[in-house]
Design an enzyme around this catalytic site. Structure first.
Site, short mmCIF file in Angstrom:
data_model
loop_
_atom_site.label_atom_id
_atom_site.label_comp_id
_atom_site.label_asym_id
_atom_site.label_seq_id
_atom_site.Cartn_x
_atom_site.Cartn_y
_atom_site.Cartn_z
N ARG A 51 0.85 -1.21 0.00
CA ARG A 51 0.00 0.00 0.00
C ARG A 51 0.88 1.26 0.00
O ARG A 51 0.44 2.34 -0.36
CB ARG A 51 -0.99 -0.01 1.18
CG ARG A 51 -1.96 1.15 1.18
CD ARG A 51 -3.29 0.84 1.88
NE ARG A 51 -3.15 0.17 3.15
CZ ARG A 51 -2.72 0.73 4.28
NH1 ARG A 51 -2.37 2.01 4.29
NH2 ARG A 51 -2.63 0.03 5.40
N TYR A 103 -13.28 17.99 -17.49
CA TYR A 103 -13.83 16.66 -17.33
C TYR A 103 -14.90 16.67 -16.25
O TYR A 103 -14.64 17.07 -15.12
CB TYR A 103 -12.70 15.69 -16.98
CG TYR A 103 -13.17 14.28 -16.75
CD1 TYR A 103 -13.58 13.49 -17.81
CD2 TYR A 103 -13.21 13.75 -15.47
CE1 TYR A 103 -14.02 12.21 -17.60
CE2 TYR A 103 -13.65 12.45 -15.25
CZ TYR A 103 -14.05 11.69 -16.31
OH TYR A 103 -14.50 10.42 -16.09
N ASP A 176 -4.37 19.19 -15.61
CA ASP A 176 -4.84 17.88 -16.06
C ASP A 176 -4.48 17.80 -17.54
O ASP A 176 -5.09 18.44 -18.39
CB ASP A 176 -6.36 17.76 -15.85
CG ASP A 176 -6.90 16.37 -16.25
OD1 ASP A 176 -6.23 15.67 -17.03
OD2 ASP A 176 -8.01 16.02 -15.79
N LYS A 201 -6.45 6.66 -20.15
CA LYS A 201 -6.67 7.13 -21.52
C LYS A 201 -5.41 6.88 -22.37
O LYS A 201 -5.06 5.76 -22.59
CB LYS A 201 -7.08 8.60 -21.48
CG LYS A 201 -8.15 8.91 -20.41
CD LYS A 201 -9.51 8.33 -20.73
CE LYS A 201 -10.50 8.42 -19.57
NZ LYS A 201 -10.76 9.74 -19.05
C1 LIG Z 1 -11.07 10.13 -17.65
C2 LIG Z 1 -10.58 11.40 -17.11
C3 LIG Z 1 -10.39 11.58 -15.74
C4 LIG Z 1 -10.73 10.50 -14.75
O1 LIG Z 1 -9.92 9.34 -14.96
P1 LIG Z 1 -10.40 7.88 -14.53
O2 LIG Z 1 -9.23 7.02 -14.83
O3 LIG Z 1 -11.62 7.56 -15.30
O4 LIG Z 1 -10.69 7.93 -13.06
C5 LIG Z 1 -9.89 12.80 -15.31
N1 LIG Z 1 -9.59 13.79 -16.17
C6 LIG Z 1 -9.76 13.65 -17.49
C7 LIG Z 1 -9.43 14.77 -18.40
C8 LIG Z 1 -10.28 12.46 -18.00
O5 LIG Z 1 -10.46 12.33 -19.31
#
Ligand SMILES: *Cc1c(COP(=O)(O)O)cnc(C)c1O
Length: 381
Positions: A51, A103, A176, A201
């Protein structure tokens, strides 16, 4: 591996790492949750309990850190885990300035969390970051949060400009950078303090791992240490198998992002002016409001994400998204396969996304097949 090597070289070889015990070019998966102590009672730093840390994290984290030009990185159990950690370091009375278009999962969670814990939140329009200066409260504003290009209209926010405004007020800038990836933009070089990725992604790229990542410009800050401690305390860690898969996917990041970007650019150019559409939202088009900034802050292409808006409104958008065959109707993005999604109904009644907007995640298929597929779906409606 030398710092001077190109990104493509660093990532294809995951920094040239070799398993010293076997000379294997690919790491083993270490499923152990616990690690035996030496006779003096100490552990081989940093492995105590998984962890806290696991042998599979290091190579991914060092690779991400090198790609983003950061000092350290953390892999996490999801992109949302990566988004949550910086907010967990805030206290009642702190203030955050965040982009209005971003997002929706982040926007929704942050809004609720801040309301519940007495953290003040102000939104600035993604198209006009100059408004940030008027919102900042020196001493109180701890964080400015941006996403670029931003879901789902792909606004490009000027990271250099926002970093300087934020730093003047003593606030940290978090970016982000999920849609950009380090192949297109490196926010730390532009002044960001922390870069966040939904590694689910593009970093993983195969729609088979849920993961997140944070990369810091300053590994020695108390802020970073607190986020590290919280990852362990909250168990926001990635499993070793997922971590291994993530690294496997990351090795082809440069190729995939380039191909997706080239396909998205070709689609955007082909469909702008299409009789069924009144807008094609893509930073690589000269008419996109973020194009000038994108040219400065993005390399190797403008990303694999674009959105289209239909004259026929909600109904036409819903039908089109159901009629493509190559573009699969599904949420998420950044995989090698192309996806299509009518966004507004997904986000629900509170959404600000226009009812006529379709989001496309452009994969690495042949461009002619993608164009034919979308054209047939649009024309059939
Ligand atoms: C998908 C996404 C998230 C969240 O990611 P997860 O892996 O689904 O928790 C955050 N920011 C952006 C821009 C995203 O496309």
């Amino acid at each position: 591996m030398s710092k001077d090597l190109h990104l493509e070289t660093k990532i294809a070889q995951a920094l040239g790492w070799i398993d010293e015990s076997t000379r294997a070019v690919i790491p083993a998966i270490h499923p152990a949750t616990t690690f035996v102590r030496d006779h003096d009672g100490s552990n081989q730093d940093p492995f105590v309990y998984s962890r806290n840390d696991n042998p599979n994290y290091g190579q991914v984290e060092q690779t991400l850190s090198a790609l983003e030009g950061g000092q350290d990185a953390m892999v996490l159990s999801a992109g949302m885990a990566a988004a949550v950690l910086p907010f967990m370091t805030l206290q009642a009375g702190d203030h955050v300035v965040i982009q209005d278009v971003l997002y929706w999962g982040v926007r929704g969670w942050v809004t609720k969390h801040c309301a519940r814990f007495g953290i003040d939140l102000d939104f600035f329009p993604a198209q006009d970051p100059s408004q940030i200066a008027g919102l900042l409260r020196p001493g109180k504003t701890k964080m400015v949060w941006i996403e670029s290009p931003a879901n789902p209209s792909w606004e490009v926010v000027d990271i250099t400009a926002v970093a300087s405004i934020a730093h003047d007020a003593g606030a940290r800038l978090v970016v982000d950078s999920t849609a950009a990836t380090p192949i297109l933009t490196q926010p730390i070089a532009l002044g960001a303090d922390l870069v966040m990725h939904a590694a689910t992604k593009y970093l993983n790229g195969h729609s088979d791992v849920l993961a997140g990542a944070l990369i810091t410009a300053d590994a020695s800050s108390d802020w970073w240490q607190e986020m590290r401690a919280n990852r362990a305390a909250m168990g926001l860690v990635l499993g070793p198998q997922e971590c291994w898969l993530l690294l496997r996917g990351m090795r082809t990041l440069a190729l995939r992002v380039r191909q997706s970007s080239a396909n998205a650019q070709a689609l955007a150019e082909h469909f702008s002016g299409h009789p069924q559409l009144h807008a094609v939202l893509y930073p690589g088009l000269p008419q996109h409001p973020g194009h000038a900034i994108a040219r400065r802050q993005m390399q190797n292409g403008f990303g694999g994400m674009l959105s289209i808006r239909l004259h026929g409104g909600f109904e036409a958008a819903a039908k089109t998204a159901r009629r493509t065959k190559i573009f699969k109707e599904a949420t998420s993005f950044g995989g090698v396969e192309s996806l299509i999604e009518h966004r507004a109904p997904i986000e629900g009644p509170e959404t600000k996304v226009p009812a006529d907007l379709i989001r496309l995640s452009v994969g690495i298929e042949h461009i002619d097949d993608l164009i034919t597929d979308l054209d047939a779906a649009l024309t059939s409606v």
